[in-house]
Design a protein around this motif. Sequence first.
Motif, PDB file in Angstrom:
ATOM      1  N   PRO A   1       0.775  -1.325  -0.040  1.00 43.51           N
ATOM      2  CA  PRO A   1      -0.122  -0.079   0.070  1.00 43.51           C
ATOM      3  C   PRO A   1       0.928   1.376   0.000  1.00 43.51           C
ATOM      4  N   LEU A   2       2.012   1.231   0.681  1.00 40.76           N
ATOM      5  CA  LEU A   2       2.779   2.297   0.755  1.00 40.76           C
ATOM      6  C   LEU A   2       3.274   2.454  -0.671  1.00 40.76           C
ATOM      7  N   PHE A   3       3.818   1.280  -1.288  1.00 45.23           N
ATOM      8  CA  PHE A   3       4.474   1.553  -2.495  1.00 45.23           C
ATOM      9  C   PHE A   3       3.418   2.236  -3.576  1.00 45.23           C
ATOM     10  N   ASN A   4       2.063   1.908  -3.492  1.00 43.16           N
ATOM     11  CA  ASN A   4       1.126   2.283  -4.486  1.00 43.16           C
ATOM     12  C   ASN A   4       0.828   3.617  -3.981  1.00 43.16           C
ATOM     13  N   ARG A   5       0.742   4.004  -2.903  1.00 44.18           N
ATOM     14  CA  ARG A   5       0.735   5.621  -2.441  1.00 44.18           C
ATOM     15  C   ARG A   5       1.677   6.346  -3.085  1.00 44.18           C
ATOM     16  N   ALA A   6       3.093   5.968  -3.071  1.00 45.12           N
ATOM     17  CA  ALA A   6       4.257   6.324  -3.605  1.00 45.12           C
ATOM     18  C   ALA A   6       3.964   6.864  -5.214  1.00 45.12           C
ATOM     19  N   PHE A   7       3.654   5.578  -5.591  1.00 45.65           N
ATOM     20  CA  PHE A   7       3.515   5.736  -7.152  1.00 45.65           C
ATOM     21  C   PHE A   7       2.628   6.705  -7.553  1.00 45.65           C
ATOM     22  N   LEU A   8       1.437   6.515  -6.916  1.00 38.68           N
ATOM     23  CA  LEU A   8       0.188   7.336  -7.291  1.00 38.68           C
ATOM     24  C   LEU A   8       0.583   8.936  -6.892  1.00 38.68           C
ATOM     25  N   LYS A   9       1.317   9.351  -6.013  1.00 39.58           N
ATOM     26  CA  LYS A   9       1.620  10.474  -5.569  1.00 39.58           C
ATOM     27  C   LYS A   9       2.525  11.029  -6.759  1.00 39.58           C
ATOM     28  N   THR A  10       3.306  10.263  -7.212  1.00 39.81           N
ATOM     29  CA  THR A  10       4.117  11.029  -8.570  1.00 39.81           C
ATOM     30  C   THR A  10       3.319  11.026  -9.713  1.00 39.81           C
ATOM     31  N   VAL A  11       2.261  10.398  -9.897  1.00 42.04           N
ATOM     32  CA  VAL A  11       1.386  10.539 -10.998  1.00 42.04           C
ATOM     33  C   VAL A  11       0.444  11.910 -10.859  1.00 42.04           C
ATOM     34  N   GLU A  12       0.025  12.089  -9.586  1.00 46.76           N
ATOM     35  CA  GLU A  12      -0.606  13.247  -9.137  1.00 46.76           C
ATOM     36  C   GLU A  12      -0.081  14.394  -9.337  1.00 46.76           C
ATOM     37  N   THR A  13       1.335  14.296  -8.942  1.00 45.40           N
ATOM     38  CA  THR A  13       2.374  15.560  -8.941  1.00 45.40           C
ATOM     39  C   THR A  13       2.969  15.996 -10.295  1.00 45.40           C
ATOM     40  N   PHE A  14       3.061  14.789 -11.249  1.00 45.39           N
ATOM     41  CA  PHE A  14       3.689  15.299 -12.373  1.00 45.39           C
ATOM     42  C   PHE A  14       2.776  14.670 -13.663  1.00 45.39           C
TER      43      PHE A  14
END
Lengths: 188, 292
Positions: free
Chosen positions: A112-125
């Motif tokens: 779940p932490l990995f998925n959050r980290a992944f999606l955060k970069t998508v949301e940002t960039f």
Amino acid sequence: MITIKNKKNGPGLKSAIEEISGVDISVCFQCKKCSSGCPVGKLAKTRPSEIMRSLHLGAGDELLASDLVWMCASCETCSARCPMGIDVAAVMDALRRLAIERGAPKPEGNVPLFNRAFLKTVETFGRSYEIGMITAYKLGTGKLMNDTEKFPAMLKKGKIALLPPKGGDKQTVKRIFKKIKESRGPKA
Amino acid sequence: MKYAYYPGCSAESTARDMNQSTLAVVKALGIDFEEPRGWTCCGATAGHQTNRLLSVSLPAANLTKVQDMKLDMVVNCAACYNRMKVANHEISSHPAIRQGVRDALDRDYDGSVKVRHLIEILLEDVGLPTIIKSLKRSLNGLKVACYYGCLLVRPPGILKFDDAENPKSLDRLVTAMGGKSLDWPCKVECCGGGLSLSRTDVVVELTGGILEMAAAAGADCIAVSCPMCQVNLDLRQQDINKQTGKNYQIPIVYITQLLGLCLGIGPGDLGFEKLMVPATNVLKKVEANSHE
């Protein structure tokens, strides 16, 4: 093996999982084809067919802590081979979404932490940014230096991008994330 | 032949070799690719494990861009291809999802943009006879294990890409290039996909099994069409060798890299230098064939 704990305390997860996944769990007749083909079944303590059976039998939130929930690689072999056409992989997705929603205990490896980290970069960039995601994930796990010995070679070969991605339509992606946070539906 | 080409995020990072070889191959075959302006991430595995509407809206943001271009969408990354097709299916079969996507994008989308994989374009639109006519070099003598993984073939009801248990598309391309495509049992086994960093132990176990079978079949290389499969099999070989005492040195090459070589394109223009396990044996064999 799964021990069903709270059968007396509530209706169990079955109806919630059926609603989220759109799957009729009751048609499963335990042929165990899903477990035979599951690539991580032999590594996990639980098998997909046990998850299905436990849902039948009224298992509750304890099912969300099964190791298979986050060891499942979403390969969809189970769904492809089910003779009853049950989308077992959709049941696994539903379990994961419910596990996040209900704050189930953190699994080993912390997907779940990995998925959050992944999606955060998508949301940002607007696009995923591997180095940003890896850093956020490693900071979160507290094991910053784990598995990093390959980075120098990867960077040298140009096998991973150092700088964040450019050119993505960030505005649309930000809007999507915002709307989904607001709505949480149709049954996320 | 013109298509809207969706590269996917990996194409700018860990799969630059895939992107580079794809563009070189389509150029050589006279196919016109145009990227949708401002394309964004499909959400991948993290998206659908987290939220259903998110996992459909992120691909839909790109599908609408392609709808405006009035072209079919072509994808080479198996993961993006999968998410695009699943999103189309979800939107066209569930009105509530379509409504949710409409709210998220501020635009209605009916799920009708045609999504195709590059391999389908090569086999169905270009066709093997044309490809064979364009070949300048051969894979003669090279034993290739074609590896399809999960996301190219499953869920079969939605993707409809080849036979889900024994696909042959990549094998047909390898055979057309003069190579020997191997009969081996791991074509559609899972490499562990997105668990590469979070459950490296699982990925090492699964890729170890795949490499073991490829080695037993006598593979000179494994041909792939998915960036996650490529990275897991290529990058984790070192770890597997360390943990098991084996000494696998099996190059994991994109099918477009092999095709590029046979079309006479130099390895430097196909990203061969980016492979962690060098494909020296493949390059030597193709080079030797061209002098025969």
